[in-house]
Design a protein around this motif. Structure first.
Motif, PDB file in Angstrom:
ATOM      1  N   THR A   5     -20.567  21.291 -29.912  1.00 33.85           N
ATOM      2  CA  THR A   5     -20.316  21.961 -31.175  1.00 33.85           C
ATOM      3  C   THR A   5     -20.202  23.464 -30.991  1.00 33.85           C
ATOM      4  OG1 THR A   5     -22.681  21.774 -31.474  1.00 33.85           O
ATOM      5  CG2 THR A   5     -21.308  20.323 -32.775  1.00 33.85           C
ATOM      6  N   SER A  96     -17.171  25.539 -38.578  1.00 33.29           N
ATOM      7  CA  SER A  96     -18.065  24.385 -38.562  1.00 33.29           C
ATOM      8  C   SER A  96     -18.432  24.038 -39.990  1.00 33.29           C
ATOM      9  CB  SER A  96     -19.319  24.678 -37.756  1.00 33.29           C
ATOM     10  OG  SER A  96     -20.116  25.596 -38.438  1.00 33.29           O
ATOM     11  N   LEU A 100     -22.158  17.362 -39.582  1.00 29.65           N
ATOM     12  CA  LEU A 100     -23.053  16.757 -38.600  1.00 29.65           C
ATOM     13  C   LEU A 100     -24.458  16.638 -39.191  1.00 29.65           C
ATOM     14  CD1 LEU A 100     -23.061  15.599 -35.785  1.00 29.65           C
ATOM     15  CD2 LEU A 100     -23.499  17.875 -34.882  1.00 29.65           C
ATOM     16  N   ILE A 275     -17.156  13.787 -38.295  1.00 31.78           N
ATOM     17  CA  ILE A 275     -17.703  14.423 -37.095  1.00 31.78           C
ATOM     18  C   ILE A 275     -16.659  14.353 -35.988  1.00 31.78           C
ATOM     19  CG2 ILE A 275     -20.143  14.101 -37.638  1.00 31.78           C
ATOM     20  CD1 ILE A 275     -20.275  11.729 -35.874  1.00 31.78           C
ATOM     21  N   GLU A 279     -18.901  16.432 -31.271  1.00 30.15           N
ATOM     22  CA  GLU A 279     -20.150  16.332 -32.035  1.00 30.15           C
ATOM     23  C   GLU A 279     -20.796  14.957 -31.837  1.00 30.15           C
ATOM     24  OE1 GLU A 279     -19.126  19.489 -35.643  1.00 30.15           O
ATOM     25  OE2 GLU A 279     -18.610  17.377 -35.882  1.00 30.15           O
ATOM     26  N   ASP A 282     -22.709  15.129 -28.745  1.00 34.93           N
ATOM     27  CA  ASP A 282     -23.988  15.808 -29.021  1.00 34.93           C
ATOM     28  C   ASP A 282     -25.000  14.835 -29.619  1.00 34.93           C
ATOM     29  OD1 ASP A 282     -22.968  18.183 -28.156  1.00 34.93           O
ATOM     30  OD2 ASP A 282     -22.641  19.028 -30.140  1.00 34.93           O
TER      31      ASP A 282
END
Ligand code: SF4
Ligand code: SF4
Length: 492
Positions: A5, A96, A100, A275, A279, A282
């Motif tokens: 991200t 962003s 998320l 997402i 992401e 992540d």
């Protein structure tokens, strides 16, 4: 490994040097009196407010990291042009959203006590290909292992393959093209890429807007078809998350018309969160989920786009195969010509291969010329020709990212960074993209939408809903000029 991200795709950044357009050419941040885009090599993080469902008003969230002094840039999803300045290509500003966090919060709650909403995670084929290459797996294996993660760890009800809404999008796109062609509208440009549609709606005039298809993208259709995916008798409201290859899809999900009315009179977003592939990586990491040794699970959906449990891709391109599918149907319906199996949009019309064409002619010499055009370079050339009335194509699958959606800005980047030997970095990045494309194109092909059990019925049900409603939902969306705060005319 650096958090995904924290940066946009290195693959995209390095392979698209020729395609890069400085954010200052279009970014609204300087125009709003906020910060200038940061110098090359530094990263400014712009946090963008989410659109509340059913409203065009957006809470404005200050920039997390001011670039200079105490200035705070302010940008909202509805203001962003998705100009590719940062969403799809640049390394200077990272857009962003709270998506998320939205996923994390739903998943934590859902894992603890089953939610009152029927939850759906949809995997784009491009994201699965990127994850597959990262872990050295095949597409179907990857999708089924991801299903284990989502269903067993977080209690998600079903994990679906985005090719199902894509098939509905393709069917409607073919219908629309034939209607437009017969009505004398000789050019249609696809609307599945928010990277270019958002830009067009905020900067272009009717000469361009009138040519854009009104078909929702697969993600847009996913939002409207989601209630159809519940088992019969389950009336819980749905909660929908899409895993996509770019940040632009977050902007698309925030379109004010992508909402649904609930039985209690409230309005809910069609897609609750988007997402990116990076992401998702992540998420796997922070949940310490070992994808390689994970079991494979059933995706849990009653539809199969490949006629089996395989995870399939649409033939023709890395971006959904719109030109390929629509040309086949149009050739049959308009000219009575059945095209042979195999890819048909193959003729390279540019050195990079980002512009490809195919022409089908009938015995009277009437021709249909279709193109796939990827990247902002192609986009600029095409828009100029459309404005001048000199575009020779009848249908263009137009995508903002060079190489198409497998090269989206939210895909997993290769390890390391581009600050060292640029040439070897570019080679690595090119090879990485080739691997992603190879895994993607070697996946089983999805069947003709009308041959897949359940898809025809679903399409018919949605078309019926379409005729019963305001004429736009659930397969269409309005293409219209949208205002931004203070954007002047931009020259491309
Ligand atoms: S994508 Fe949006 S925030 Fe980024 S440079 Fe373009 S207009 Fe600015
Ligand atoms: S080309 Fe595909 S990945 Fe790139 S911005 Fe458009 S939809 Fe997203």
């Amino acid at each position: 490994m650096a958090k995904q991200t924290a940066q946009l795709s290195n693959v995209l950044r390095i392979t698209d040097v020729n395609d890069f357009l400085a954010p200052s050419a279009a970014c609204i941040l300087p125009l709003e009196g906020g910060a200038q885009p940061s110098a090359k090599g530094t990263t400014a993080v712009v946090k963008v407010g989410e659109e509340p469902a059913g409203s065009v008003l957006t809470p404005i969230v200050p920039m997390e990291t001011p670039v200079s002094g105490s200035a705070k840039a302010r940008v909202t999803v509805s203001d962003c042009l998705a100009c590719s300045g940062c969403v799809t290509s640049a390394e200077t500003v990272l857009l962003s959203t709270a998506s998320l966090d939205e996923y994390r919060s739903f998943a934590t709650q859902n894992a603890a006590s089953k939610s009152e909403r029927f939850s759906i995670v949809a995997l784009s084929q491009q994201s699965v290909a990127s994850i597959a290459v990262h872990f050295g797996l095949q597409m179907t294996q990857t999708a089924r292992k991801l299903a284990t993660f989502f269903r067993r760890r977080h209690g998600i009800d079903i994990v679906i393959d985005l090719s199902l809404p894509r098939q509905l999008s393709l069917l409607e796109a073919a219908t629309e093209f034939i209607q437009r062609y017969r009505a004398g509208k000789k050019l249609t440009i696809t609307s599945a890429c928010p990277g270019w549609v958002t830009y067009a709606e905020k900067t272009q005039k009717d000469s361009v807007l009138d040519c854009i298809s009104s078909i929702r993208s697969p993600q847009g259709i996913l939002g409207s078809m989601a209630p159809h995916l519940r088992p019969s008798g389950d009336r819980r409201p749905v909660w929908v998350c899409a895993v996509m290859p770019c940040h632009d899809k977050k902007i698309e999900a925030s379109r004010p018309e992508f909402v649904r009315n609930q039985s209690d009179g409230s309005i809910q977003k069609d897609i609750d969160c988007v997402i990116t592939t990076g992401e998702l990586l992540d998420l796997l990491t922070e949940n310490q989920f070992d994808l390689i040794s994970a079991e494979q699970s059933d995706l849990g959906s009653k539809y199969s786009s490949t006629g089996s449990h395989e995870f399939g891709v649409n033939v023709g391109s890395s971006s959904g195969g719109y030109a390929e599918f629509v040309l086949r149907v149009a050739s049959r319906e308009l000219f009575g010509i059945e095209l042979p199996r195999g890819s048909i949009i193959t003729e390279k019309a540019s050195r990079s291969g980002d512009l490809r064409t195919a022409t089908v002619s009938n015995k009277d010499g009437e021709a249909l010329t279709f193109a796939t055009a990827y990247g902002f370079r192609c986009l600029q050339t095409i828009l100029r020709k459309v404005r001048q009335g000199q575009c020779k194509y009848n249908y263009i699958e137009l995508m903002a990212c060079p190489g198409g959606c497998t090269n989206g800005g939210g895909q997993i980047s290769i390890p390391g960074d581009s600050k060292g030997d640029l040439r070897s970095w570019k080679l690595q990045a090119d090879n990485h993209l080739k691997n992603v494309n190879s895994v993607f194109h070697n996946a089983p092909e999805v069947l003709n939408p009308l041959a897949v059990s359940g898809v025809r019925e679903l399409y018919n049900a949605m078309v019926k809903e379409l005729t019963n409603s305001d004429g736009l939902k659930p397969l269409r969306m309005p293409i219209q000029s949208r205002q931004t705060n203070g954007i002047g005319s931009l020259s491309w």
